[in-house]
Design an enzyme around this catalytic site. Structure first.
Site, PDB file in Angstrom:
ATOM      1  N   GLY A   1     -29.235  63.278  14.549  1.00  0.00           N
ATOM      2  CA  GLY A   1     -29.431  63.687  15.816  1.00  0.00           C
ATOM      3  C   GLY A   1     -28.647  64.725  16.287  1.00  0.00           C
ATOM      4  O   GLY A   1     -27.489  64.969  15.442  1.00  0.00           O
TER       5      GLY A   1
ATOM      6  N   GLN B   1     -23.640  70.082  21.898  1.00  0.00           N
ATOM      7  CA  GLN B   1     -23.142  70.174  20.317  1.00  0.00           C
ATOM      8  C   GLN B   1     -23.063  71.663  19.558  1.00  0.00           C
ATOM      9  O   GLN B   1     -22.163  71.793  18.785  1.00  0.00           O
ATOM     10  CB  GLN B   1     -23.478  68.959  19.464  1.00  0.00           C
TER      11      GLN B   1
ATOM     12  N   CYS C   1     -20.574  60.785  14.490  1.00  0.00           N
ATOM     13  CA  CYS C   1     -20.908  61.779  15.287  1.00  0.00           C
ATOM     14  C   CYS C   1     -20.729  63.162  14.647  1.00  0.00           C
ATOM     15  O   CYS C   1     -19.369  63.119  14.181  1.00  0.00           O
ATOM     16  CB  CYS C   1     -20.339  61.732  16.530  1.00  0.00           C
ATOM     17  N   LEU C   2     -21.531  64.002  14.548  1.00  0.00           N
ATOM     18  CA  LEU C   2     -21.126  65.439  14.054  1.00  0.00           C
ATOM     19  C   LEU C   2     -20.295  66.152  14.593  1.00  0.00           C
ATOM     20  O   LEU C   2     -19.456  67.032  14.040  1.00  0.00           O
ATOM     21  CB  LEU C   2     -22.362  66.278  13.855  1.00  0.00           C
TER      22      LEU C   2
ATOM     23  N   HIS D   1     -26.958  57.632  21.825  1.00  0.00           N
ATOM     24  CA  HIS D   1     -25.833  58.508  21.579  1.00  0.00           C
ATOM     25  C   HIS D   1     -26.133  59.720  21.706  1.00  0.00           C
ATOM     26  O   HIS D   1     -25.252  60.540  22.512  1.00  0.00           O
ATOM     27  CB  HIS D   1     -25.775  58.360  20.077  1.00  0.00           C
ATOM     28  N   GLU D   2     -27.461  60.345  21.682  1.00  0.00           N
ATOM     29  CA  GLU D   2     -27.665  61.565  22.112  1.00  0.00           C
ATOM     30  C   GLU D   2     -27.980  62.053  23.791  1.00  0.00           C
ATOM     31  O   GLU D   2     -27.374  62.899  24.059  1.00  0.00           O
ATOM     32  CB  GLU D   2     -29.020  62.107  21.536  1.00  0.00           C
TER      33      GLU D   2
ATOM     34  N   HIS E   1     -24.467  62.304  24.983  1.00  0.00           N
ATOM     35  CA  HIS E   1     -24.078  63.845  24.835  1.00  0.00           C
ATOM     36  C   HIS E   1     -24.398  64.704  25.833  1.00  0.00           C
ATOM     37  O   HIS E   1     -23.679  65.444  26.296  1.00  0.00           O
ATOM     38  CB  HIS E   1     -24.639  64.232  23.362  1.00  0.00           C
TER      39      HIS E   1
HETATM   40 NI    NI Z   1     -22.935  62.761  18.345  1.00  0.00          NI
END
Ligand code: NI
Length: 175
Positions: free
Chosen positions: A49, A54, A96-97, A138-139, A142
């Site tokens: 995701g 991000q 998380c990236l 989660h997204e 963000h």
């Molecule tokens: Ni994330």
């Protein structure tokens, strides 16, 4: 055909990750190009995701693919998504990236219903459980300026934030 590009993934500490993103007013060519780049960047990472903040873009756009591009029909691209129903609880490890090398187990709803727009501007609705429910939460966090760290217990959150501040200061992430 657009010119798709990988975008650098913004890390914890960058203000774009910690403030709410703006709604998309008009799904134009800029937005479809943004989504193409997000998908490419998510697959290359690889991740399941990605949210527009991000890659430094403060807009309410998310992409999710639990198969990381391995299975056709798994890719979800959603503009202005929102959770309209939630029930139950689940807790599983998340990463998380934007915080490479870190994980945590925030409490998430067991089931959510998410609504948003596809790239043609049509309303889409998804009922999700398990990993997909966690990915949506989660997204969507963000685009609300929240990371999983912000949903941990105060003790775990403070411990992790101390480590994150050090990483952000030295810009030394485990990638
Ligand atoms: Ni994330």
């Amino acid at each position: 055909m657009g010119l798709m590009a990988l975008r650098p993934i913004v890390k914890w500490g960058d203000p774009v990750l910690h403030s709410p993103a703006a709604s998309v007013a008009d799904i134009d060519g800029t937005v479809t190009a943004l989504v193409d780049d997000m998908v490419q960047t998510m697959y290359a990472a690889p991740g399941i995701g990605l949210a527009a903040p991000q890659i430094g873009i403060p807009l309410r756009v998310i992409v999710i693919d639990l198969s990381v591009g391995e299975e056709k029909g798994q890719l979800i691209k959603l503009v202005n998504p929102e959770i309209v129903e939630r029930e139950g609880e689940q807790r599983q490890e998340e990463g998380c990236l934007s915080l490479p090398g870190f994980g945590g187990t925030p409490t998430r709803p067991a089931r959510v219903v998410v609504k948003g727009l596809d790239l043609e501007g049509n309303e889409r609705s998804y009922a999700a459980t398990d990993l997909l429910a966690r990915a949506f939460c989660h997204e969507i966090d963000h685009i609300d300026g929240l990371l999983f760290v912000d949903r941990l217990s105060p003790l775990k959150r403070d411990l992790l934030k101390r480590k994150l501040r050090k990483k952000a200061r030295t810009n030394d992430w485990d990638e």
